[in-house]
Enzyme design. Structure first.
Site, PDB file in Angstrom:
ATOM      1  N   LYS A 177     -25.216  14.149 -29.312  1.00  0.00           N
ATOM      2  CA  LYS A 177     -26.629  14.002 -29.671  1.00  0.00           C
ATOM      3  C   LYS A 177     -26.812  13.915 -31.201  1.00  0.00           C
ATOM      4  O   LYS A 177     -27.765  13.327 -31.687  1.00  0.00           O
ATOM      5  CB  LYS A 177     -27.464  15.162 -29.135  1.00  0.00           C
ATOM      6  CG  LYS A 177     -27.402  15.404 -27.641  1.00  0.00           C
ATOM      7  CD  LYS A 177     -28.209  14.388 -26.843  1.00  0.00           C
ATOM      8  CE  LYS A 177     -28.334  14.770 -25.385  1.00  0.00           C
ATOM      9  NZ  LYS A 177     -27.057  14.799 -24.634  1.00  0.00           N
TER      10      LYS A 177
HETATM   11  C1  LIG Z   1     -26.529  14.277 -23.491  1.00  0.00           C
HETATM   12  C2  LIG Z   1     -25.093  14.372 -23.170  1.00  0.00           C
HETATM   13  C3  LIG Z   1     -24.484  13.512 -22.229  1.00  0.00           C
HETATM   14  C4  LIG Z   1     -25.254  12.467 -21.453  1.00  0.00           C
HETATM   15  O1  LIG Z   1     -25.686  11.418 -22.266  1.00  0.00           O
HETATM   16  P1  LIG Z   1     -26.866  10.452 -21.764  1.00  0.00           P
HETATM   17  O2  LIG Z   1     -27.169   9.582 -22.920  1.00  0.00           O
HETATM   18  O3  LIG Z   1     -28.015  11.389 -21.438  1.00  0.00           O
HETATM   19  O4  LIG Z   1     -26.381   9.728 -20.580  1.00  0.00           O
HETATM   20  C5  LIG Z   1     -23.119  13.634 -22.012  1.00  0.00           C
HETATM   21  N1  LIG Z   1     -22.393  14.581 -22.642  1.00  0.00           N
HETATM   22  C6  LIG Z   1     -22.942  15.428 -23.532  1.00  0.00           C
HETATM   23  C7  LIG Z   1     -22.080  16.457 -24.167  1.00  0.00           C
HETATM   24  C8  LIG Z   1     -24.316  15.367 -23.830  1.00  0.00           C
HETATM   25  O5  LIG Z   1     -24.839  16.218 -24.706  1.00  0.00           O
END
Ligand SMILES: *Cc1c(COP(=O)(O)O)cnc(C)c1O
Length: 494
Positions: free
Chosen positions: A112
């Site tokens: 993120k």
């Molecule tokens: C948010 C997240 C995901 C999923 O990503 P999306 O864009 O919501 O599909 C996968 N792994 C981690 C560690 C995340 O924080």
């Protein structure tokens, strides 16, 4: 020519990139989505020597085409800096016959950060471009991770204030410490007596409270959202797909023009959609492998064309993928239906009312680009061990889901394209789960597990967790859920 972003639910609702970023979600409930893709030349012979920031500039300039060069430089330079613990920002690691693209070198050691470190700058720059000089106030309710990542992104960004609410007894000790030790004079963290839903409900109420909105405006401030549906979070994620390709070329692993596959651990469908966008601007992508955990609604969707959220919800060791409604899938549906907003709206309303929809007349060429499967909890733990046993590298549980799914995909097909596992979190974010997967023993607590993980993996403990035990707690405010608005007004001096 300026790129048009259109709401997925109303063909009349069109905006520019900066307008889309400032608005976040479209007022009709849809998501702003590019209806044509920018044409740009990806000259990999020169890109292979470009820095992450230079690749970012190329990609962002193409998609956010109403930003000036100076504006983009300002955003990129402030986002991808010393907050990351490696100058290359997104390292590509070779493990046996796969490559892991590490997207966890930012402030909160999860992917993120890739978007949330630049969103605050894109948002404040967009506001300025639209003649808005109010302070941007971000309100977030969090069950742990998103709030921290948003705060780390907004900390000390001029012209912003961020207030995060979390359920006092609803987050882990490490998650709580990560939030309460957050520095930055514009960051505020409040524990509430209540659960996540209480926090979320009151945040929504404040967003929709006209009186509060007027008070804010009188004080030259306005609310905004750092929501994952904002195009300002999606577009920065396109960058690392292009960057990964350039790195593979640089090391000689591929020839220019070769196709590569990406396996993406998927929850809200933002990350993998960004990979699709990278392909649409010319990246030679073979297959996009959509990997789910036991919440496998997307696996079924890609196999059957039916999206059915009416199923049991599983709490897993890859919590960021514990999702039954993947919001960003709406954008792919829109493209699959030939950018048909009326039809997209119909399907999304069916999902809301009946809990499911069925895809008809979808673009088969787009669908065939995707492969989908899921990994059970047992398979995920086994994959962490399998990779560790052969390489001494430890994947986090989210990454391991994608790694396991990709391993099976290769066994089941004769696809010879090089495969990149999109690695979304550091194992240090999930120390107990990862240590248990490798040693088959449970640790006493998180901090013991962190020490064990360091021993087993031989990697340095990242800054994000290393100082936590001793960092000063800066935020101690606890309020009743009903008093959240009072806390906001006090912080903002209303
Ligand atoms: C948010 C997240 C995901 C999923 O990503 P999306 O864009 O919501 O599909 C996968 N792994 C981690 C560690 C995340 O924080």
């Amino acid at each position: 020519m300026t790129l048009v972003y259109q709401s997925t639910r109303d063909a009349q609702n069109t905006v520019t990139a900066s307008q889309a970023i400032l608005q976040g979600l479209a007022a009709d409930g849809g998501l702003f989505t590019p209806i044509a893709f920018p044409e740009l030349e990806l000259d990999f012979e020169s890109l292979k020597d470009a820095s992450y920031q230079e690749v970012a500039k190329l990609v962002l300039a193409a998609f956010l085409d109403d930003f000036t060069e100076e504006e983009l430089d300002y955003c990129i330079d402030n986002a991808y800096d010393g907050k990351f613990d490696t100058a290359v920002i997104a390292p590509l690691i070779k493990l046996n016959d796969q490559y892991n693209l590490e997207l966890f070198h930012g402030s909160t050691i999860a992917f993120k950060d890739m978007a949330l470190s630049i969103l605050p700058y894109l948002l404040t720059t967009s506001a300025k471009k639209q003649g808005v000089d109010n302070k941007i106030v971000i309100l977030t309710a969090t069950s742990g991770d998103t709030g921290k990542a948003a705060m780390a992104g907004f900390a000390d960004v001029p012209g912003t204030e961020i207030i995060v609410f979390y359920p006092k007894d609803g987050v882990s000790k490490i998650q709580e410490l990560q939030m309460t030790t957050q520095i930055g004079a514009n960051t505020h963290v409040v524990a509430i007596d209540g659960n996540f839903d209480d926090a979320q409900t009151h945040v929504k109420q404040m967003f929709n409270d006209k009186e509060l909105g007027a008070k804010l405006l009188a004080n030259h401030a306005q609310f905004s959202s750092a929501n994952s549906m904002n195009i300002g979070r999606l577009i920065p994620q396109v960058v690392y797909y292009v960057y990964a390709y350039a790195q593979l070329l640089k090391t000689g692993a591929i020839q220019n023009g070769d196709h590569i596959n990406f396996a993406v651990p998927t929850g809200n469908f933002g990350n993998i959609l960004a990979a699709y966008y990278a392909r649409q601007i010319g990246l030679p992508v073979g297959r996009l492998v959509c990997a789910s955990n036991e919440n496998n609604v997307l696996t079924d969707f890609f196999k059957s064309g039916i999206y059915d959220k009416k199923r049991e919800f599983h709490v897993t060791t890859s919590p960021s993928m514990d999702i039954l409604v993947s919001s960003n899938l709406e954008r792919l549906i829109f493209h699959l239906l030939g950018n048909n907003s009326a039809k997209t709206k119909e399907l999304m309303e069916a999902l809301l009312e009946k809990g499911e929809y069925r895809l008809e007349n979808a673009d088969a060429a787009i669908l065939e680009l995707f492969a989908a499967d899921f990994a059970t909890e047992k398979e995920t733990a086994a994959e962490i061990k399998r990779i560790y046993d052969s390489t001494h590298y430890i994947e986090d549980p989210h990454t391991a889901v994608a790694s396991a799914v990709y391993h099976n995909y290769k066994l089941a097909t004769d696809d010879k394209n090089p495969g990149v596992i999109v690695s979304t979190a550091s194992p240090y974010k999930f120390p107990r789960v990862t240590v248990a997967a490798v040693t088959e023993e449970d640790s006493q607590d998180d901090f013991t597990a962190i020490a064990d993980l360091q021993k087993i993996s031989g990697t340095a403990v990242p800054k994000a967790v290393a100082g936590l035990k001793t960092a000063p707690v800066l935020h101690k405010n606890v309020v009743a859920a009903a008093d959240m608005q009072k806390a906001v007004e006090a912080y903002l001096g209303l």
